[in-house]
Design an enzyme around this catalytic site. Structure first.
Site, mmCIF file in Angstrom:
data_model
loop_
_atom_site.group_PDB
_atom_site.id
_atom_site.type_symbol
_atom_site.label_atom_id
_atom_site.label_comp_id
_atom_site.label_asym_id
_atom_site.label_seq_id
_atom_site.Cartn_x
_atom_site.Cartn_y
_atom_site.Cartn_z
ATOM 1 N N ASN A 9 0.898 -1.062 -0.202
ATOM 2 C CA ASN A 9 -0.046 0.105 -0.125
ATOM 3 C C ASN A 9 0.721 1.204 -0.186
ATOM 4 O OD1 ASN A 9 -1.933 1.882 0.545
ATOM 5 N ND2 ASN A 9 -2.166 1.414 2.566
ATOM 6 N N LYS A 11 0.162 4.189 -0.245
ATOM 7 C CA LYS A 11 -0.446 5.266 0.275
ATOM 8 C C LYS A 11 -0.270 6.791 -0.612
ATOM 9 C CE LYS A 11 0.052 3.495 4.894
ATOM 10 N NZ LYS A 11 -0.026 3.433 6.300
ATOM 11 N N HIS A 95 -9.530 1.300 5.404
ATOM 12 C CA HIS A 95 -8.282 1.472 6.017
ATOM 13 C C HIS A 95 -8.293 2.363 7.389
ATOM 14 C CE1 HIS A 95 -3.987 2.748 6.649
ATOM 15 N NE2 HIS A 95 -3.646 1.499 5.947
ATOM 16 N N GLU A 97 -6.738 4.818 8.100
ATOM 17 C CA GLU A 97 -6.507 6.281 7.816
ATOM 18 C C GLU A 97 -7.683 6.744 7.175
ATOM 19 O OE1 GLU A 97 -2.817 5.915 5.565
ATOM 20 O OE2 GLU A 97 -1.973 5.169 7.475
ATOM 21 N N GLU A 167 -5.009 -4.433 11.081
ATOM 22 C CA GLU A 167 -3.926 -3.808 11.101
ATOM 23 C C GLU A 167 -4.076 -2.917 12.398
ATOM 24 O OE1 GLU A 167 -2.223 -2.518 7.023
ATOM 25 O OE2 GLU A 167 -4.173 -1.320 7.456
ATOM 26 N N GLY A 173 2.584 2.466 10.696
ATOM 27 C CA GLY A 173 3.744 3.723 10.338
ATOM 28 C C GLY A 173 4.392 4.119 11.721
ATOM 29 N N SER A 211 3.743 -1.665 10.353
ATOM 30 C CA SER A 211 5.185 -1.934 10.621
ATOM 31 C C SER A 211 5.846 -3.290 10.000
ATOM 32 C CB SER A 211 5.415 -1.416 12.007
ATOM 33 O OG SER A 211 5.286 -0.138 12.003
HETATM 34 P P1 PGA Z 1 2.909 0.549 7.498
HETATM 35 O O1 PGA Z 1 1.561 0.571 6.831
HETATM 36 O O2 PGA Z 1 3.444 -0.887 7.084
HETATM 37 O O3 PGA Z 1 3.669 1.517 7.380
HETATM 38 O O4 PGA Z 1 2.911 0.446 9.198
HETATM 39 C C1 PGA Z 1 0.617 -0.523 6.876
HETATM 40 C C2 PGA Z 1 -0.739 0.085 6.489
HETATM 41 O O5 PGA Z 1 -1.078 1.132 6.819
HETATM 42 O O6 PGA Z 1 -1.360 -0.559 5.509
#
Ligand code: PGA
Length: 252
Positions: A9, A11, A95, A97, A167, A173, A211
C-alpha cells in the site's frame, strides 16, 4: 485453499519515476518471489495505468479506496467499476487512515464493500483497534464489530472475493509491530467471527499489517492464521518489499 498475499500500500506516495524504478526492480525478481504468494501493488489511483504497463502482467494491482456510490455527480470520487475497468483486482476498504482522517463509518465501509463485490473485484477489509482500545481489553470486540458491520451484506459466492487485513492502528507507520503471538491470536479470533457469520472462514485470507518489515515478516508469516501482509512504508523500498515477499515458510 486460501491464498498467500503480500500487498504493498503506497498510500499518498510515489511519482512516475518511482513507478518505473520500484515496479521495475520488483518485476525483475518476480520469478524468484514466493511461488505460492500473490504480490499486489496498490499505488495512488492516477499511477494505476503506469504500474500496470510496467508490471506487464507479473503483479496484481489494487486501488486504495473507492466511492460508496456507483457513478454520477460525486466530484473527486473513483468508482469500483472504474477500478475494474482499469484492470485492478483488489480494493482496500476501511483502512484506518480513511476511518480516522476521513470519518468513514462502518456503514460507509459496508456500502463500499457492496460496490466492490458488485464489480467483481476482491475487497480487502481493513480492521484494527487503537492503543486505548487494546489497553482497555476491547481489541477483539472492536475488531469483531468492524467485521460484522463491514461484511454484513456479503453472501454465498461473494465470500470468495473477501480478504480481511488486521492492522492494529497503533502499529501502522509507528515501527511497533504486534508480536507474532498477539497477531496470531487476533487472526484466530477473526476466523471465529467469520465462522459465526456463516462465512467459509478457513478459505478467507487474513493478512497482517502494521510496520511489517523484512526482519519481522518471517515470524508473522509462519503463524498458521496469518496469510500474508499489507505493507505500507516497507513497500516503497524494493529490497525490503522483495524480502517480505520471500518471507513465507518453505512449502507454505
Ligand atoms: P505500515 O503501514 O507498514 O507503514 O505500518 C501499513 C498500512 O497502513 O497498510
Amino acid at each position: 485453499m486460501r491464498r498467500k498475499i503480500v500487498a504493498g500500500n503506497w498510500k499518498m506516495n510515489g511519482s512516475k519515476d518511482l513507478v518505473q524504478q520500484l515496479v521495475g526492480v520488483i518485476c525483475d525478481h518476480a520469478g524468484s518471489l514466493d511461488a505460492g504468494a500473490e504480490v499486489v501493488i496498490i499505488p495512488p489511483a492516477p499511477y494505476i495505468p503506469l504500474v500496470q504497463q510496467r508490471a506487464d502482467g507479473k503483479l496484481a494491482i489494487g486501488v486504495q479506496n473507492v466511492s460508496q456510490w456507483q457513478s454520477g455527480a460525486y466530484t473527486g470520487e473513483v468508482s469500483a467499476e472504474m477500478a475494474r475497468d482499469l484492470g485492478c483486482w483488489y480494493v482496500l476498504v476501511g483502512h484506518s487512515e480513511r476511518r480516522q482522517l476521513f470519518g468513514e463509518s462502518d456503514e460507509v465501509v459496508a456500502r463500499k464493500i457492496g460496490r466492490v463485490l458488485e464489480s467483481g473485484l476482491t475487497a480487502v477489509l481493513c480492521v484494527g483497534e487503537t492503543l486505548d482500545q487494546r489497553d482497555a481489553g476491547e481489541a477483539e470486540q472492536v475488531v469483531a464489530a468492524q467485521i460484522q458491520k463491514g461484511l454484513a451484506s456479503v453472501t454465498g459466492e461473494q465470500w470468495s472475493k473477501v480478504v480481511v487485513a488486521y492492522e492494529p492502528v497503533w502499529a501502522i507507520g509507528t515501527g511497533k509491530t504486534a508480536t507474532a503471538d498477539d497477531a496470531q491470536a487476533m487472526h484466530a479470533a477473526i476466523r471465529k467471527v467469520l465462522e459465526g457469520m456463516n462465512a467459509p472462514a478457513e478459505e478467507i485470507s487474513v493478512l497482517y499489517g502494521g510496520s511489517v518489515k523484512a526482519d519481522n515478516a518471517a515470524a508473522l508469516f509462519s503463524e498458521p492464521d496469518i496469510d500474508g501482509g499489507l505493507i505500507g512504508g516497507a513497500s516503497l523500498k524494493a529490497d525490503e518489499f522483495i524480502s517480505i515477499c520471500r518471507a513465507f515458510p518453505a512449502g507454505a
